[in-house]
Design a protein around this motif. Structure first.
Motif, mmCIF file in Angstrom:
data_model
loop_
_atom_site.group_PDB
_atom_site.id
_atom_site.type_symbol
_atom_site.label_atom_id
_atom_site.label_comp_id
_atom_site.label_asym_id
_atom_site.label_seq_id
_atom_site.Cartn_x
_atom_site.Cartn_y
_atom_site.Cartn_z
ATOM 1 N N ARG A 282 -16.786 35.021 -23.781
ATOM 2 C CA ARG A 282 -16.058 34.128 -24.668
ATOM 3 C C ARG A 282 -14.902 33.546 -23.856
ATOM 4 O O ARG A 282 -14.190 34.283 -23.168
ATOM 5 N N PHE B 192 -20.920 41.240 -29.487
ATOM 6 C CA PHE B 192 -21.857 40.177 -29.099
ATOM 7 C C PHE B 192 -23.193 40.317 -29.792
ATOM 8 O O PHE B 192 -23.912 39.322 -30.017
ATOM 9 N N ASP C 213 -17.049 39.693 -25.775
ATOM 10 C CA ASP C 213 -17.092 40.020 -27.189
ATOM 11 C C ASP C 213 -17.786 41.368 -27.363
ATOM 12 O O ASP C 213 -18.973 41.503 -27.072
ATOM 13 N N LYS D 69 -11.712 42.613 -30.986
ATOM 14 C CA LYS D 69 -13.132 42.330 -30.805
ATOM 15 C C LYS D 69 -13.418 41.683 -29.456
ATOM 16 O O LYS D 69 -14.490 41.879 -28.892
ATOM 17 N N TRP D 70 -12.496 40.868 -28.964
ATOM 18 C CA TRP D 70 -12.624 40.273 -27.639
ATOM 19 C C TRP D 70 -11.685 41.007 -26.692
ATOM 20 O O TRP D 70 -10.584 41.414 -27.090
#
Length: 202
Positions: free
Chosen positions: A59, A99, A96, A169-170
């Motif tokens: 990302r 993902f 991510d 999350k990232w």
């Protein structure tokens, strides 16, 4: 044209120079803007690079505004702060951890989500490894479209993640400055290992 002939096609020496032999890591930048359209073009090129199960976990957060840069600079190592400040664009190459939520689109011929959703260790390993691959594709795509790159791993990952990815999350993998480099500020190229120092054939 036969399949063998098609596979024999290759890019010319000029392209190899642009992508590899003459490409350098830039630290100083010309005051030329990078358009959003060009950033879209970079993405639309590098997204075709292969990843495990087509997972595509990278990302990219593009930092362009002065306000966003002021948030980024305190997370950078001191030696990287000024080169980051002057870069027209800074790309945070992240991965991510969820993902697998996109695998129904990216890997439709199998129910691959449980492979990763039920195995956090494998999910993290896959996300980090494949986002690193995609980061390399990203730089090659950027160079192919006329941009210069300045990749960096000198930053405080915990601070950067807290500032830009607070939901967890990232996660940041590395940071890459983008723009049109000032070639007059380049250092002499450092040596590389010879084949026999880095490779073996069994």
């Amino acid at each position: 044209m036969s399949n063998v002939e098609e596979k024999a096609l290759k890019v010319d020496d000029n392209a190899l120079d642009i992508l590899f032999r003459n490409a350098r890591t830039h630290n100083k930048w010309l005051p030329e803007p990078v358009s959003d359209e060009l950033l879209h073009d970079v993405y639309d090129l590098f997204k075709f690079g292969p990843t495990s199960a087509n997972s595509s976990p990278a990302r990219i957060l593009f930092i362009k505004s002065d306000e966003a840069k002021e948030r980024l600079l305190p997370t950078m190592a001191p030696l990287n702060a000024e080169k980051t400040r002057s870069a027209p664009v800074v790309a945070i190459i992240a991965y991510d951890l969820e993902f697998y939520e996109k695998l129904h689109k990216l890997f439709p011929h199998a129910d691959a989500k449980p492979w990763f959703a039920n195995n956090p260790t494998l999910a993290h390993e896959t996300a980090f490894r494949n986002s690193s691959l995609q980061g390399a594709y990203f730089m090659i795509a950027a160079r192919a479209l006329g941009l210069d790159c300045g990749p960096m791993s000198g930053f405080d990952q915990e601070k950067l993640n807290a500032e830009f990815f607070p939901d967890g999350k990232w996660k940041a993998n590395f940071v890459c400055n983008l723009g049109y480099g000032d070639a007059s500020a380049l250092f002499p190229r450092n040596p590389r290992l010879d084949f026999d120092e880095a490779c073996a054939i069994l």
